[in-house]
Design a protein around this motif. Structure first.
Motif, PDB file in Angstrom:
ATOM      1  N   TRP A  47      -0.326  -0.776  11.333  1.00 24.69           N
ATOM      2  CA  TRP A  47      -1.048   0.436  10.940  1.00 24.69           C
ATOM      3  C   TRP A  47      -0.163   1.485  10.262  1.00 24.69           C
ATOM      4  CZ3 TRP A  47       0.225   4.983  13.379  1.00 24.69           C
ATOM      5  CH2 TRP A  47       0.941   4.874  14.578  1.00 24.69           C
ATOM      6  N   PRO A  48       1.114   1.680  10.655  1.00 26.16           N
ATOM      7  CA  PRO A  48       1.915   2.661   9.898  1.00 26.16           C
ATOM      8  C   PRO A  48       2.165   2.217   8.454  1.00 26.16           C
ATOM      9  CG  PRO A  48       2.939   2.222  12.029  1.00 26.16           C
ATOM     10  CD  PRO A  48       1.856   1.203  11.827  1.00 26.16           C
ATOM     11  N   LEU A  49       2.338   0.903   8.254  1.00 22.87           N
ATOM     12  CA  LEU A  49       2.498   0.412   6.879  1.00 22.87           C
ATOM     13  C   LEU A  49       1.214   0.623   6.086  1.00 22.87           C
ATOM     14  CD1 LEU A  49       4.476  -2.929   7.385  1.00 22.87           C
ATOM     15  CD2 LEU A  49       5.289  -0.845   6.258  1.00 22.87           C
ATOM     16  N   LEU A  50       0.066   0.377   6.720  1.00 22.85           N
ATOM     17  CA  LEU A  50      -1.213   0.622   6.048  1.00 22.85           C
ATOM     18  C   LEU A  50      -1.372   2.112   5.731  1.00 22.85           C
ATOM     19  CD1 LEU A  50      -3.434  -1.816   8.118  1.00 22.85           C
ATOM     20  CD2 LEU A  50      -2.930  -1.998   5.669  1.00 22.85           C
ATOM     21  N   GLN A  51      -0.932   2.975   6.636  1.00 26.63           N
ATOM     22  CA  GLN A  51      -0.972   4.417   6.352  1.00 26.63           C
ATOM     23  C   GLN A  51      -0.167   4.729   5.098  1.00 26.63           C
ATOM     24  OE1 GLN A  51       0.485   6.429   9.882  1.00 26.63           O
ATOM     25  NE2 GLN A  51      -1.600   6.781  10.617  1.00 26.63           N
ATOM     26  N   ARG A  52       1.031   4.201   5.017  1.00 29.32           N
ATOM     27  CA  ARG A  52       1.886   4.473   3.861  1.00 29.32           C
ATOM     28  C   ARG A  52       1.313   3.871   2.583  1.00 29.32           C
ATOM     29  NH1 ARG A  52       7.935   3.140   5.761  1.00 29.32           N
ATOM     30  NH2 ARG A  52       8.378   3.781   3.633  1.00 29.32           N
ATOM     31  N   LEU A  53       0.669   2.719   2.698  1.00 29.55           N
ATOM     32  CA  LEU A  53       0.057   2.073   1.545  1.00 29.55           C
ATOM     33  C   LEU A  53      -1.067   2.935   0.975  1.00 29.55           C
ATOM     34  CD1 LEU A  53      -0.222  -0.507  -0.248  1.00 29.55           C
ATOM     35  CD2 LEU A  53      -1.846  -1.344   1.470  1.00 29.55           C
ATOM     36  N   PHE A  54      -1.874   3.530   1.856  1.00 26.94           N
ATOM     37  CA  PHE A  54      -3.022   4.327   1.415  1.00 26.94           C
ATOM     38  C   PHE A  54      -2.718   5.810   1.228  1.00 26.94           C
ATOM     39  CE2 PHE A  54      -5.212   0.597   3.227  1.00 26.94           C
ATOM     40  CZ  PHE A  54      -5.893   0.222   2.085  1.00 26.94           C
ATOM     41  N   SER A  55      -1.529   6.228   1.567  1.00 26.23           N
ATOM     42  CA  SER A  55      -1.122   7.614   1.358  1.00 26.23           C
ATOM     43  C   SER A  55       0.340   7.634   0.922  1.00 26.23           C
ATOM     44  CB  SER A  55      -1.303   8.428   2.645  1.00 26.23           C
ATOM     45  OG  SER A  55      -1.007   9.782   2.408  1.00 26.23           O
ATOM     46  N   PRO A  56       0.592   7.188  -0.303  1.00 27.85           N
ATOM     47  CA  PRO A  56       1.976   7.099  -0.775  1.00 27.85           C
ATOM     48  C   PRO A  56       2.679   8.454  -0.729  1.00 27.85           C
ATOM     49  CG  PRO A  56       0.463   6.067  -2.339  1.00 27.85           C
ATOM     50  CD  PRO A  56      -0.367   6.788  -1.318  1.00 27.85           C
ATOM     51  N   GLU A  57       3.972   8.389  -0.518  1.00 27.88           N
ATOM     52  CA  GLU A  57       4.783   9.596  -0.478  1.00 27.88           C
ATOM     53  C   GLU A  57       4.619  10.389  -1.769  1.00 27.88           C
ATOM     54  OE1 GLU A  57       9.426  10.244   0.098  1.00 27.88           O
ATOM     55  OE2 GLU A  57       8.547   8.799   1.505  1.00 27.88           O
ATOM     56  N   GLY A  58       4.477  11.680  -1.634  1.00 28.69           N
ATOM     57  CA  GLY A  58       4.342  12.545  -2.794  1.00 28.69           C
ATOM     58  C   GLY A  58       2.921  12.714  -3.298  1.00 28.69           C
ATOM     59  N   VAL A  59       1.969  12.012  -2.698  1.00 30.78           N
ATOM     60  CA  VAL A  59       0.569  12.125  -3.109  1.00 30.78           C
ATOM     61  C   VAL A  59      -0.116  13.148  -2.209  1.00 30.78           C
ATOM     62  CG1 VAL A  59      -1.641  10.895  -3.257  1.00 30.78           C
ATOM     63  CG2 VAL A  59       0.464   9.776  -3.984  1.00 30.78           C
TER      64      VAL A  59
END
Length: 158
Positions: A47-59
């Motif tokens: 789930w943390p990887l999925l979070q990062r996938l759907f909310s990329p850094e800087g977006v």
């Protein structure tokens, strides 16, 4: 052991109930298990990887798929005293939008995303791509089924 993600398809009425007290709904949804017409999922520790996938850094604005995995456990009494789980409820009317967004992510998107992942030691973990691709496929199946059946979603990060 680690903190894991569990999700269940529920009715919209159960979603309203879960906003007040999620535990009876979680128990009921969990008992339905593999009954025809009801789906559940476990994203394990992805789930943390999925979070990062759907909310990329800087977006500034996360993608709709982020709603499926938003949240984290909290430590209200300090790290040594244990944590409180996070419960998320997604209304039936949001599920189709989330399902479309989750479905729009391809294996090549996952490959590109994972090639940019760095950790504290600045290393790339070789197995992240396969791990994330597997759980993305789980998310795609889960959300597509919930959307097709007109279900809401209840999830627990614990």
């Amino acid at each position: 052991m680690g903190i894991r993600y569990y999700g269940w398809a529920i009715t919209d009425e159960e979603a309203a109930e879960a906003r007040t007290d999620p535990w009876p709904v979680i128990r009921r949804a969990d008992r339905r298990g593999d009954e025809p017409g009801w789906t559940n999922t476990c994203f394990d520790k992805a789930w943390p990887l999925l979070q990062r996938l759907f909310s990329p850094e800087g977006v500034r604005q996360p993608k709709p798929g982020y709603e499926l995995v938003a949240g984290d456990v909290t430590y209200p009494y300090g790290y040594l005293e244990g944590y409180e789980p996070y419960v998320g409820v997604i209304a039936r009317d949001r599920v189709p939008t989330i399902a479309r967004d989750v479905a729009s992510v391809s294996r090549s998107d996952v490959r590109l995303f994972c090639s940019g992942l760095r950790y504290g030691d600045q290393q790339v973990r070789r197995d992240d791509e396969g791990y994330l691709a597997y759980y993305l496929a789980e998310a795609q199946t889960f959300t597509a089924d919930a959307a097709a059946r007109g279900h809401a979603i209840l999830y627990l990060i614990r």
